[in-house]
Design a protein around this motif. Structure first.
Motif, PDB file in Angstrom:
ATOM      1  N   THR A   1      31.269 178.108   4.202  1.00  0.00           N
ATOM      2  CA  THR A   1      32.170 176.991   4.581  1.00  0.00           C
ATOM      3  C   THR A   1      31.988 175.720   3.758  1.00  0.00           C
ATOM      4  OG1 THR A   1      30.894 175.739   6.254  1.00  0.00           O
ATOM      5  CG2 THR A   1      32.039 177.733   7.015  1.00  0.00           C
ATOM      6  N   LEU A   2      31.144 175.761   2.736  1.00  0.00           N
ATOM      7  CA  LEU A   2      30.882 174.522   2.001  1.00  0.00           C
ATOM      8  C   LEU A   2      32.083 174.127   1.140  1.00  0.00           C
ATOM      9  CD1 LEU A   2      28.793 172.374   1.485  1.00  0.00           C
ATOM     10  CD2 LEU A   2      27.890 173.757  -0.359  1.00  0.00           C
ATOM     11  N   ILE A   3      32.700 175.098   0.466  1.00  0.00           N
ATOM     12  CA  ILE A   3      33.903 174.797  -0.295  1.00  0.00           C
ATOM     13  C   ILE A   3      34.999 175.787   0.132  1.00  0.00           C
ATOM     14  CG2 ILE A   3      32.623 173.918  -2.292  1.00  0.00           C
ATOM     15  CD1 ILE A   3      33.167 176.508  -3.735  1.00  0.00           C
ATOM     16  N   THR A   4      36.238 175.452  -0.201  1.00  0.00           N
ATOM     17  CA  THR A   4      37.329 176.344   0.192  1.00  0.00           C
ATOM     18  C   THR A   4      37.732 177.217  -0.991  1.00  0.00           C
ATOM     19  OG1 THR A   4      38.852 174.565  -0.354  1.00  0.00           O
ATOM     20  CG2 THR A   4      38.296 174.830   1.953  1.00  0.00           C
ATOM     21  N   ALA A   5      38.159 178.442  -0.688  1.00  0.00           N
ATOM     22  CA  ALA A   5      38.685 179.328  -1.725  1.00  0.00           C
ATOM     23  C   ALA A   5      40.150 178.983  -1.948  1.00  0.00           C
ATOM     24  CB  ALA A   5      38.540 180.780  -1.287  1.00  0.00           C
ATOM     25  N   ASP A   6      40.677 179.392  -3.109  1.00  0.00           N
ATOM     26  CA  ASP A   6      42.096 179.164  -3.355  1.00  0.00           C
ATOM     27  C   ASP A   6      42.942 180.183  -2.591  1.00  0.00           C
ATOM     28  OD1 ASP A   6      41.269 177.209  -5.080  1.00  0.00           O
ATOM     29  OD2 ASP A   6      41.316 178.515  -6.839  1.00  0.00           O
ATOM     30  N   ALA A   7      42.405 181.371  -2.401  1.00  0.00           N
ATOM     31  CA  ALA A   7      43.109 182.396  -1.638  1.00  0.00           C
ATOM     32  C   ALA A   7      42.090 183.373  -1.099  1.00  0.00           C
ATOM     33  CB  ALA A   7      44.110 183.124  -2.527  1.00  0.00           C
ATOM     34  N   GLY A   8      42.486 184.112  -0.071  1.00  0.00           N
ATOM     35  CA  GLY A   8      41.599 185.126   0.477  1.00  0.00           C
ATOM     36  C   GLY A   8      41.399 184.955   1.971  1.00  0.00           C
ATOM     37  N   GLN A   9      41.032 186.083   2.610  1.00  0.00           N
ATOM     38  CA  GLN A   9      40.749 186.043   4.041  1.00  0.00           C
ATOM     39  C   GLN A   9      39.266 186.259   4.245  1.00  0.00           C
ATOM     40  OE1 GLN A   9      43.250 189.200   5.331  1.00  0.00           O
ATOM     41  NE2 GLN A   9      45.102 187.990   4.974  1.00  0.00           N
ATOM     42  N   ILE A  10      38.707 185.483   5.162  1.00  0.00           N
ATOM     43  CA  ILE A  10      37.269 185.586   5.392  1.00  0.00           C
ATOM     44  C   ILE A  10      36.995 185.594   6.892  1.00  0.00           C
ATOM     45  CG2 ILE A  10      35.025 184.570   4.916  1.00  0.00           C
ATOM     46  CD1 ILE A  10      36.496 182.891   2.708  1.00  0.00           C
ATOM     47  N   ARG A  11      36.184 186.547   7.307  1.00  0.00           N
ATOM     48  CA  ARG A  11      35.661 186.518   8.680  1.00  0.00           C
ATOM     49  C   ARG A  11      34.139 186.558   8.595  1.00  0.00           C
ATOM     50  NH1 ARG A  11      39.376 187.160  12.530  1.00  0.00           N
ATOM     51  NH2 ARG A  11      37.877 187.600  14.168  1.00  0.00           N
ATOM     52  N   VAL A  12      33.520 185.630   9.274  1.00  0.00           N
ATOM     53  CA  VAL A  12      32.061 185.595   9.310  1.00  0.00           C
ATOM     54  C   VAL A  12      31.645 185.553  10.773  1.00  0.00           C
ATOM     55  CG1 VAL A  12      29.997 184.294   8.691  1.00  0.00           C
ATOM     56  CG2 VAL A  12      31.898 184.425   7.082  1.00  0.00           C
ATOM     57  N   ALA A  13      30.733 186.439  11.159  1.00  0.00           N
ATOM     58  CA  ALA A  13      30.264 186.535  12.541  1.00  0.00           C
ATOM     59  C   ALA A  13      31.435 186.697  13.512  1.00  0.00           C
ATOM     60  CB  ALA A  13      29.419 185.311  12.916  1.00  0.00           C
ATOM     61  N   GLY A  14      32.482 187.379  13.056  1.00  0.00           N
ATOM     62  CA  GLY A  14      33.610 187.638  13.939  1.00  0.00           C
ATOM     63  C   GLY A  14      34.626 186.502  14.034  1.00  0.00           C
ATOM     64  N   HIS A  15      34.358 185.374  13.340  1.00  0.00           N
ATOM     65  CA  HIS A  15      35.289 184.251  13.406  1.00  0.00           C
ATOM     66  C   HIS A  15      36.033 184.110  12.088  1.00  0.00           C
ATOM     67  CE1 HIS A  15      33.238 182.992  17.048  1.00  0.00           C
ATOM     68  NE2 HIS A  15      32.087 183.138  16.389  1.00  0.00           N
ATOM     69  N   ASP A  16      37.312 183.762  12.198  1.00  0.00           N
ATOM     70  CA  ASP A  16      38.069 183.456  11.002  1.00  0.00           C
ATOM     71  C   ASP A  16      37.561 182.132  10.438  1.00  0.00           C
ATOM     72  OD1 ASP A  16      41.120 184.031   9.727  1.00  0.00           O
ATOM     73  OD2 ASP A  16      40.316 182.005   9.514  1.00  0.00           O
ATOM     74  N   LEU A  17      37.153 182.159   9.168  1.00  0.00           N
ATOM     75  CA  LEU A  17      36.472 180.997   8.603  1.00  0.00           C
ATOM     76  C   LEU A  17      37.373 179.763   8.537  1.00  0.00           C
ATOM     77  CD1 LEU A  17      33.835 180.980   5.931  1.00  0.00           C
ATOM     78  CD2 LEU A  17      35.785 179.544   5.494  1.00  0.00           C
ATOM     79  N   TYR A  18      38.669 179.970   8.306  1.00  0.00           N
ATOM     80  CA  TYR A  18      39.542 178.803   8.207  1.00  0.00           C
ATOM     81  C   TYR A  18      40.026 178.324   9.563  1.00  0.00           C
ATOM     82  CZ  TYR A  18      39.226 179.425   3.286  1.00  0.00           C
ATOM     83  OH  TYR A  18      38.723 179.523   2.028  1.00  0.00           O
ATOM     84  N   ALA A  19      40.168 179.267  10.519  1.00  0.00           N
ATOM     85  CA  ALA A  19      40.654 178.858  11.835  1.00  0.00           C
ATOM     86  C   ALA A  19      39.552 178.157  12.620  1.00  0.00           C
ATOM     87  CB  ALA A  19      41.160 180.073  12.604  1.00  0.00           C
ATOM     88  N   ASP A  20      38.330 178.602  12.455  1.00  0.00           N
ATOM     89  CA  ASP A  20      37.259 178.054  13.280  1.00  0.00           C
ATOM     90  C   ASP A  20      35.963 177.910  12.483  1.00  0.00           C
ATOM     91  OD1 ASP A  20      35.879 177.100  15.386  1.00  0.00           O
ATOM     92  OD2 ASP A  20      36.110 178.865  16.666  1.00  0.00           O
ATOM     93  N   PRO A  21      35.971 176.995  11.504  1.00  0.00           N
ATOM     94  CA  PRO A  21      34.774 176.874  10.659  1.00  0.00           C
ATOM     95  C   PRO A  21      33.523 176.496  11.443  1.00  0.00           C
ATOM     96  CG  PRO A  21      36.316 175.068  10.240  1.00  0.00           C
ATOM     97  CD  PRO A  21      37.026 176.045  11.117  1.00  0.00           C
TER      98      PRO A  21
END
Ligand SMILES: Nc1ncnc2c1ncn2[C@@H]1O[C@H](COP(=O)(O)OP(=O)(O)OP(=O)(O)O)[C@@H](O)[C@H]1O
Ligand SMILES: [Mg+2]
Lengths: 311, 262
Positions: A52-72
């Motif tokens: 979560t330190l920087i944002t990607a230009d594109a891509g989907q990420i889930r970490v620990a079951g959470h969507d990284l952009y929806a709930d950082p």
């Protein structure tokens, strides 16, 4: 088992410099995943995006079951990060740094102090605990850094080159620590320059080069990617070297070094066979070394060798 | 959201961090006291009589006139330290670590601001104490003192947020110390700190009249010395402080969060 980290189609550019050009990776819960790659391949960039330190230009990420952009913040609550460069507060003592982490995890005064002191012990920093962190040696800072990451008992830990600059003993105790964490259910994503480290620790390895993952698999799978092993024979005289070249027809000669590379998987039977051939031809071999493929071979085989640091 | 409920706790943790830093690296904080004290000695004692004789034909105490403006100068020069602190912090790994933790986002910068408020209150107490020692004679009730203290704190919060916003866009310690110079140096000098507006050359006077420090100093003089203030200067002072705080706060937070997952 569900994935601790899942990334699909990660892209990141800095200006014209395409650093990540479509990366997919999945890290299963409770495993160690190693990201390898030459300098500038984008390992740190990938870790910074996933943490979560920087944002990607594109891509989907889930970490620990959470969507990284929806709930950082939910992601942040589940992870611990030890970056490539020291992230300790130099104007605080080691102990104060740890207590600050405990406070930020809202552990409460008592528990926080207890955990700080236990970590100082675990990381061999008890004596240094009262000194300002800016007076620490590189290795001590590194240990404090990791200790700070562990204060909040994270489920998923990102370690960007965790053992760079550590002496061999500290490196081995770091490895032990990482194994213990994973035995306790923690997931680790680490980057490293040491192929041995990836080989020792990782359940899965991915090699990053030119913005893409050029190889991915278990250490064994990756080693199978490169041609089998060989035995290297060294000779002292050119005559002997020439004679051996005729006797061992499958060998690859190197006339300058007076060495022969004989394909060989390194098993006892294959070695016995080779030795029999050498004896039969009465060859004077000055040195014999067995070479089984390791991750170095994989690394050189799958990454581009147009490196600027070529000697 | 869970992190917001920890806003106070996290801000307090950051405040402790910043106060520790100041204790261990106090040189900048000392500068915020040293400068006004030198001004007090130089202008209050050495040139004071000459100045007061030249203005309004004499008959007024220049040290009394000068001190409120120097309090503001003390606040202004004190903003350099948090501006540098915030700029250096951003290049430091520790803030990268904070950004990957689920802590109340504004806490890191708010910690810098509150830390500076504490230091400024201490340095203002020093400057006031020193001024009284050399002959500053305020004529204020307890309520006046409280109002003056409130205004000084409000000014400190406003200028510190703004200085931190400037520090964050400058990225290096040198850059930060240069970019806050207009606050820490230019505004205090080009105001009614040293001279009443009527005694200034017209160009500078026009600038001094409309910049924020002048109504603030006016209000402080009114509260501490009972001198008449121009109509509405108290509200104007507060309005300036609130406006500067809002701009500084949002600007600073925006720089802090730039490029990270929101
Ligand atoms: N903030 C930035 N601005 C511009 N370019 C950047 C930035 N951060 C990284 N890069 C570029 O992105 C590329 C990848 O950098 P990164 O630090 O991710 O590599 P790395 O694989 O971690 O390398 P190393 O092994 O040396 O740590 C490099 O070309 C680097 O110059
Ligand atoms: Mg790196």
């Amino acid at each position: 088992m569900s994935a601790a980290i899942e990334a699909l189609g990660l892209h990141k550019s800095y200006g014209d410099n395409v650093v990540l050009d479509g990366i997919d990776l999945t890290v299963a819960q409770g495993t160690i995943f190693a990201l390898l790659g030459p300098n500038g391949a984008g390992k740190t960039t990938a870790v910074q995006i996933l943490s979560t330190l920087i944002t990607a230009d594109a891509g989907q990420i889930r970490v620990a079951g959470h969507d990284l952009y929806a709930d950082p913040d939910a992601v942040r609550a589940a992870i611990g990060v030890t970056g490539q460069f020291s992230a300790v507060d130099g104007l605080l003592t080691g102990r104060e740094n740890l207590i600050m982490m405990a406070d930020l995890h809202h552990l409460g005064r008592r528990t926080g102090r207890e955990r700080a002191d236990r970590l100082l012990e675990q990381f061999d920093l008890v004596e240094a605990g009262g000194k300002l962190a800016m007076t620490y040696s590189g290795g001590m800072k590194r240990r404090l850094d990791l200790a700070m990451t562990l204060v909040g008992n994270p489920q998923i830990i990102f370690l960007d080159e965790p053992t760079t600059g550590l002496d061999p003993r500290s490196r081995h105790s770091m490895w032990t620590m990482i194994r213990e964490l994973v035995a306790g259910g923690v997931t680790v994503l680490l980057t490293t320059q040491y192929l041995e480290e990836a080989d020792q620790l990782a359940d899965r390895i991915a090699v990053l080069d030119g913005g893409r993952l050029v190889a991915q698999g278990t250490p064994e799978e990756l080693k199978r990617l490169v041609p089998g092993g060989h035995v290297q024979l060294r000779f002292t005289s050119p005559e002997e070297f020439a004679r051996a070249g005729q006797a061992l027809s499958t060998a690859l000669p190197d006339g300058d070094a007076l060495t022969l590379q004989v394909p060989n998987d390194g098993s006892v039977n294959a070695l016995r066979e080779l030795l029999t051939q050498i004896e039969a031809s009465a060859l004077e071999v000055s040195e014999l070394t067995v070479h089984t493929p390791d991750l170095d071979d994989v690394f050189f085989a799958v990454t581009h060798s147009d490196s600027k640091v070529a000697s | 959201m869970s992190t917001t409920s920890y806003a106070l706790a996290d801000t307090a943790t950051m405040l402790r961090r910043n106060l520790r830093h100041s204790l261990r690296y106090p040189s900048l904080a000392i500068g915020a006291v040293g400068m006004p004290i030198i001004m007090l000695l130089l202008f209050g004692l050495v040139f004071g009589d000459t100045f007061s004789a030249g203005i309004n034909g004499g008959g007024f105490d220049y040290l009394d006139f000068l001190t409120p403006g120097l309090l503001l100068m003390s606040i202004a020069s004190g903003t350099m330290s948090p501006a540098i602190g915030a700029a250096v912090d951003m290049t430091d790994g520790i803030v990268a670590r904070f950004r990957t933790m689920a802590i109340y986002r504004p806490a890191v910068l708010t910690g810098h601001v509150l830390g500076n408020v504490v230091l400024t209150v201490i340095s203002l107490a020093f400057v006031i104490g020193f001024a009284v020692l050399i002959g500053f004679r305020p004529n204020a009730s307890v309520v006046d003192w409280l109002l003056a203290a409130g205004l000084l704190i409000l000014v400190t919060i406003a200028l510190t947020w703004f200085a931190i916003a400037l520090g964050l866009i400058s990225k290096t310690a040198e850059g930060a110390s240069n970019i806050v110079l207009p606050i820490s140096f230019v505004l205090p000098f080009l105001s009614n700190t040293f001279l009443p507006l009527e005694a200034m050359p017209s160009g500078i006077r026009w600038f001094a009249e409309y910049q924020p420090f002048t109504p603030i100093i006016d209000s402080l003089r009114h509260l501490l010395l009972g001198t008449p203030a121009s109509a509405g200067s108290g509200w104007l002072a507060i309005a300036w402080c609130v406006a500067i705080t809002i701009v500084g706060y949002f600007w600073a937070q925006k720089s802090y969060n730039k490029g990270t997952a929101a």
